[in-house]
Write an enzyme that holds these catalytic residues in place. Structure first.
Site, PDB file in Angstrom:
ATOM      1  N   ARG A 141      44.424  19.708  38.392  1.00 30.85           N
ATOM      2  CA  ARG A 141      44.224  21.138  38.190  1.00 30.85           C
ATOM      3  C   ARG A 141      44.391  21.917  39.485  1.00 30.85           C
ATOM      4  O   ARG A 141      44.950  22.997  39.506  1.00 30.85           O
ATOM      5  CB  ARG A 141      42.813  21.356  37.631  1.00 30.85           C
ATOM      6  CG  ARG A 141      42.312  22.782  37.713  1.00 30.85           C
ATOM      7  CD  ARG A 141      41.174  23.034  36.768  1.00 30.85           C
ATOM      8  NE  ARG A 141      41.557  22.696  35.402  1.00 30.85           N
ATOM      9  CZ  ARG A 141      40.716  22.351  34.438  1.00 30.85           C
ATOM     10  NH1 ARG A 141      39.431  22.296  34.699  1.00 30.85           N
ATOM     11  NH2 ARG A 141      41.161  22.047  33.240  1.00 30.85           N
ATOM     12  N   TYR A 142      43.849  21.367  40.559  1.00 30.81           N
ATOM     13  CA  TYR A 142      43.935  22.024  41.864  1.00 30.81           C
ATOM     14  C   TYR A 142      45.096  21.410  42.643  1.00 30.81           C
ATOM     15  O   TYR A 142      45.440  20.250  42.432  1.00 30.81           O
ATOM     16  CB  TYR A 142      42.624  21.829  42.631  1.00 30.81           C
ATOM     17  CG  TYR A 142      41.404  22.411  41.958  1.00 30.81           C
ATOM     18  CD1 TYR A 142      41.141  23.784  42.020  1.00 30.81           C
ATOM     19  CD2 TYR A 142      40.504  21.608  41.269  1.00 30.81           C
ATOM     20  CE1 TYR A 142      40.019  24.321  41.420  1.00 30.81           C
ATOM     21  CE2 TYR A 142      39.377  22.140  40.664  1.00 30.81           C
ATOM     22  CZ  TYR A 142      39.139  23.497  40.743  1.00 30.81           C
ATOM     23  OH  TYR A 142      38.021  24.026  40.147  1.00 30.81           O
ATOM     24  N   ARG A 145      44.020  18.007  44.868  1.00 32.09           N
ATOM     25  CA  ARG A 145      43.101  16.965  44.416  1.00 32.09           C
ATOM     26  C   ARG A 145      43.223  16.758  42.913  1.00 32.09           C
ATOM     27  O   ARG A 145      43.627  17.667  42.191  1.00 32.09           O
ATOM     28  CB  ARG A 145      41.652  17.284  44.800  1.00 32.09           C
ATOM     29  CG  ARG A 145      41.162  18.659  44.407  1.00 32.09           C
ATOM     30  CD  ARG A 145      40.123  19.126  45.442  1.00 32.09           C
ATOM     31  NE  ARG A 145      39.400  20.316  45.025  1.00 32.09           N
ATOM     32  CZ  ARG A 145      39.846  21.556  45.205  1.00 32.09           C
ATOM     33  NH1 ARG A 145      41.041  21.762  45.754  1.00 32.09           N
ATOM     34  NH2 ARG A 145      39.122  22.580  44.821  1.00 32.09           N
ATOM     35  N   CYS A 154      29.086   5.114  30.079  1.00 28.89           N
ATOM     36  CA  CYS A 154      28.031   5.511  31.014  1.00 28.89           C
ATOM     37  C   CYS A 154      26.843   4.591  30.775  1.00 28.89           C
ATOM     38  O   CYS A 154      26.733   3.980  29.722  1.00 28.89           O
ATOM     39  CB  CYS A 154      27.600   6.949  30.777  1.00 28.89           C
ATOM     40  SG  CYS A 154      28.955   8.116  30.911  1.00 28.89           S
ATOM     41  N   CYS A 158      24.080  11.433  28.663  1.00 31.36           N
ATOM     42  CA  CYS A 158      23.356  12.687  28.858  1.00 31.36           C
ATOM     43  C   CYS A 158      23.632  13.591  27.662  1.00 31.36           C
ATOM     44  O   CYS A 158      24.790  13.786  27.288  1.00 31.36           O
ATOM     45  CB  CYS A 158      23.828  13.381  30.128  1.00 31.36           C
ATOM     46  SG  CYS A 158      23.840  12.286  31.553  1.00 31.36           S
ATOM     47  N   CYS A 161      26.083  16.376  28.397  1.00 27.95           N
ATOM     48  CA  CYS A 161      27.347  15.980  29.028  1.00 27.95           C
ATOM     49  C   CYS A 161      28.462  16.979  28.743  1.00 27.95           C
ATOM     50  O   CYS A 161      28.661  17.420  27.618  1.00 27.95           O
ATOM     51  CB  CYS A 161      27.776  14.608  28.526  1.00 27.95           C
ATOM     52  SG  CYS A 161      29.336  14.076  29.259  1.00 27.95           S
ATOM     53  N   ARG A 163      31.561  16.170  29.035  1.00 29.21           N
ATOM     54  CA  ARG A 163      32.644  15.427  28.378  1.00 29.21           C
ATOM     55  C   ARG A 163      32.111  14.679  27.164  1.00 29.21           C
ATOM     56  O   ARG A 163      32.425  13.518  26.934  1.00 29.21           O
ATOM     57  CB  ARG A 163      33.307  14.452  29.357  1.00 29.21           C
ATOM     58  CG  ARG A 163      33.934  15.140  30.533  1.00 29.21           C
ATOM     59  CD  ARG A 163      35.194  14.442  31.067  1.00 29.21           C
ATOM     60  NE  ARG A 163      35.658  15.195  32.218  1.00 29.21           N
ATOM     61  CZ  ARG A 163      35.373  14.878  33.482  1.00 29.21           C
ATOM     62  NH1 ARG A 163      34.701  13.795  33.752  1.00 29.21           N
ATOM     63  NH2 ARG A 163      35.797  15.658  34.454  1.00 29.21           N
ATOM     64  N   ASP A 322      28.749  24.243  30.860  1.00 31.15           N
ATOM     65  CA  ASP A 322      30.047  24.572  30.276  1.00 31.15           C
ATOM     66  C   ASP A 322      29.883  24.930  28.795  1.00 31.15           C
ATOM     67  O   ASP A 322      28.875  24.605  28.179  1.00 31.15           O
ATOM     68  CB  ASP A 322      31.002  23.385  30.423  1.00 31.15           C
ATOM     69  CG  ASP A 322      31.363  23.148  31.888  1.00 31.15           C
ATOM     70  OD1 ASP A 322      31.369  24.129  32.659  1.00 31.15           O
ATOM     71  OD2 ASP A 322      31.632  21.988  32.247  1.00 31.15           O
ATOM     72  N   ASP A 359      32.355  26.726  35.838  1.00 29.58           N
ATOM     73  CA  ASP A 359      33.684  26.171  35.597  1.00 29.58           C
ATOM     74  C   ASP A 359      34.249  26.952  34.416  1.00 29.58           C
ATOM     75  O   ASP A 359      33.710  26.896  33.314  1.00 29.58           O
ATOM     76  CB  ASP A 359      33.590  24.671  35.292  1.00 29.58           C
ATOM     77  CG  ASP A 359      34.780  23.910  35.861  1.00 29.58           C
ATOM     78  OD1 ASP A 359      35.847  24.530  36.031  1.00 29.58           O
ATOM     79  OD2 ASP A 359      34.646  22.701  36.118  1.00 29.58           O
ATOM     80  N   LYS A 366      36.518  26.142  39.119  1.00 34.16           N
ATOM     81  CA  LYS A 366      35.153  26.543  39.470  1.00 34.16           C
ATOM     82  C   LYS A 366      35.147  27.872  40.215  1.00 34.16           C
ATOM     83  O   LYS A 366      35.937  28.080  41.130  1.00 34.16           O
ATOM     84  CB  LYS A 366      34.522  25.459  40.334  1.00 34.16           C
ATOM     85  CG  LYS A 366      34.418  24.117  39.626  1.00 34.16           C
ATOM     86  CD  LYS A 366      33.955  23.038  40.591  1.00 34.16           C
ATOM     87  CE  LYS A 366      33.907  21.667  39.946  1.00 34.16           C
ATOM     88  NZ  LYS A 366      35.256  21.087  39.720  1.00 34.16           N
TER      89      LYS A 366
END
Ligand SMILES: *Cc1c(COP(=O)(O)O)cnc(C)c1O
Ligand code: SF4
Length: 462
Positions: A141-142, A145, A154, A158, A161, A163, A322, A359, A366
């Site tokens: 995206r950037y 990076r 995981c 969570c 989460c 995702r 998000d 984000d 972000k």
């Protein structure tokens, strides 16, 4: 196989193997473990074995109900879990102190029916990561990076989460052929100098499987920094083994960002995990998600950030939730984050203050948000305020004052022209009447006056 006293007894077992009274690192909580006295004595020799922790995760409503008997509506929870899987390590479950949503750990790991509620502004992939994947699993995206999802698994899932569309749906890791595709892309795009290993949680992979990924990425000359994003030090700190550390340190520069959300998570075991990582020369950061009813309180975030710095962890980001399906009940208004930033600045060290970021939807990346510190501006001066309400002007370079006024220390305070006098350089400061800072200064001024009288020169008069 779980019941509540098992989990709590297990926690006691954990503590027994560590110095007494050291469950947390000094920051935490007056809450008590209400069930602790019911625990039967037990032998928890496997407790510190991370594979035992993974194998013995709570994965079904039935297991969960054994240690949280007051859980309501099992059928509805099953519907939730069919959509968003459940896993809680015994270690993380042992941090639950109350079996309801007044408990931050409970809220973060126990499924809630509220996850089924989806207002139209939410979606499965609001950041549109899927649209920014030149190779499946690699989000570029950037410019410099890229983020690589190396696994969907995981240690604990969570509930908040970001995702949720991916995490735990199928516990699987990147295949060798996919890794080659990723490596080819990165080789063809030498502008990517920073690769973030994410998921899922990379540290749930075996050390060997993770090393295969890291060594391949490291072999690409244009990749400078490899970052790992992980919640393992929070939910499975015993995974930070000497083996893992010795593997990671071969591939420096490795940076690691963790995901502590609440001071209750800063246990003795977590502190040990952080110490091992930091001692291996891995710079540690933390990314906290702002969660309603969990940590949306300036004092909790302050306590968390102070605790992190003591563990050599730099608070890096404070995330606005998000717009992800299934997490509406965790969302706070943007103003809550601004309020927290207002509280932190000036009150605690800058190294303990994270950046509050949103984000943005549509893959905008972000965006940092702050309270407003600029009060006013003119071509010659910018008027700023500090955390106490002290208002000062900053003269711009190369500009003569528009008005024929004195400068520097001789400038007078504002009389009646208000902020405009500062903006045009007629005055340089508006002081709040009773700030701590003002009072400290007054004491110092008084001291200087006295010491000047007695000829006993004040240190800074020398
Ligand atoms: C957050 C993020 C990064 C890393 O951003 P930094 O601000 O450098 O930490 C990179 N790629 C994606 C897709 C991200 O979401
Ligand atoms: S550890 Fe990270 S990826 Fe896994 S469930 Fe939690 S937030 Fe999601």
């Amino acid at each position: 196989m779980y019941n509540k006293s098992d989990i709590v007894a297990a926690t006691e077992g954990d503590q027994e193997s560590e110095p007494p009274g050291s469950e947390t690192t000094g920051t935490v909580t007056s809450q008590t473990k209400t069930q602790a006295n019911q625990s039967p004595p037990n032998n928890f020799s496997n407790w510190n074995d991370w594979r035992w922790q993974i194998k013995n995760r709570i994965r079904t409503v039935e297991q969960m109900a054994k240690f949280l008997p007051s859980l309501p509506d099992h059928q509805a929870l099953k519907t939730v879990m069919a959509r968003y899987p459940l896993a809680i390590t015994p270690y993380y479950a042992s941090l639950i102190q109350r079996p309801d949503t007044s408990d931050p750990i409970f809220s973060m790991c126990v499924p809630q029916v509220a996850e089924l509620y989806n207002p139209p502004c939410l979606s499965a992939d609001p950041l549109e990561e899927q649209e920014d994947m030149p190779v499946p699993g690699l989000v570029h995206r950037y410019p410099d990076r890229a983020l690589l999802m190396v696994t969907t698994a995981c240690a604990s899932y969570c509930r908040h989460c970001t995702r949720k569309r991916v995490a735990g749906k199928r516990e699987t890791s990147i295949s060798p052929s996919r890794l080659e595709q990723v490596a080819d892309y990165l080789t063809a795009h030498p502008e990517v100098s920073d690769v973030i290993l994410s998921g899922g949680d990379p540290l749930t992979m075996s050390t060997g499987a993770l090393e295969a990924v890291i060594s391949r990425i490291r072999s690409i000359e244009s990749v400078g920094v490899i970052r790992i994003g992980t919640r393992v030090p929070v939910v499975l700190p015993m995974r930070i083994t000497d083996d893992l550390i010795n593997m990671l340190r071969k591939y420096h520069p490795i940076w690691l960002n963790m995901h502590f959300n609440h001071p209750v998570e800063l246990t003795k075991s977590a502190a040990e995990a952080c110490a091992k990582l930091a001692d291996a020369g891995i710079p540690l950061g933390n990314q906290t998600v702002l969660l309603r009813g969990v940590n949306d309180d300036p004092k909790i975030i302050e306590q968390l950030c102070r605790g992190l710095v003591r563990l050599r962890v730099r608070p890096y980001y404070l995330y606005q939730c998000d717009l992800v399906s299934g997490i509406e009940h965790f969302r706070t208004p943007l103003t809550k984050g601004i309020e927290i930033m207002e509280y932190l600045r000036g009150r605690i060290s800058g190294i303990a203050i994270p950046n509050f970021v949103v984000d943005t939807p549509h893959g905008g990346g972000k965006i940092p948000l702050l309270p407003n510190y600029i009060i006013s501006m003119s071509p010659t001066h910018t008027v700023l305020r500090n955390y106490e309400g002290l208002v000062v002007n900053y003269p711009e370079p190369g500009n003569l004052p528009r008005h024929n006024v004195q400068s520097g220390a001789n400038q007078r305070q504002v009389t009646n022209g208000g902020v405009w006098e500062l903006a045009c350089g007629l005055a340089s400061v508006i002081q709040p009447a009773d700030s701590d800072h003002g009072q400290r200064r007054q004491k110092i001024t008084e001291k200087r006056r006295v010491s000047a009288k007695t000829d006993d020169a004040f240190l800074f008069d020398l």
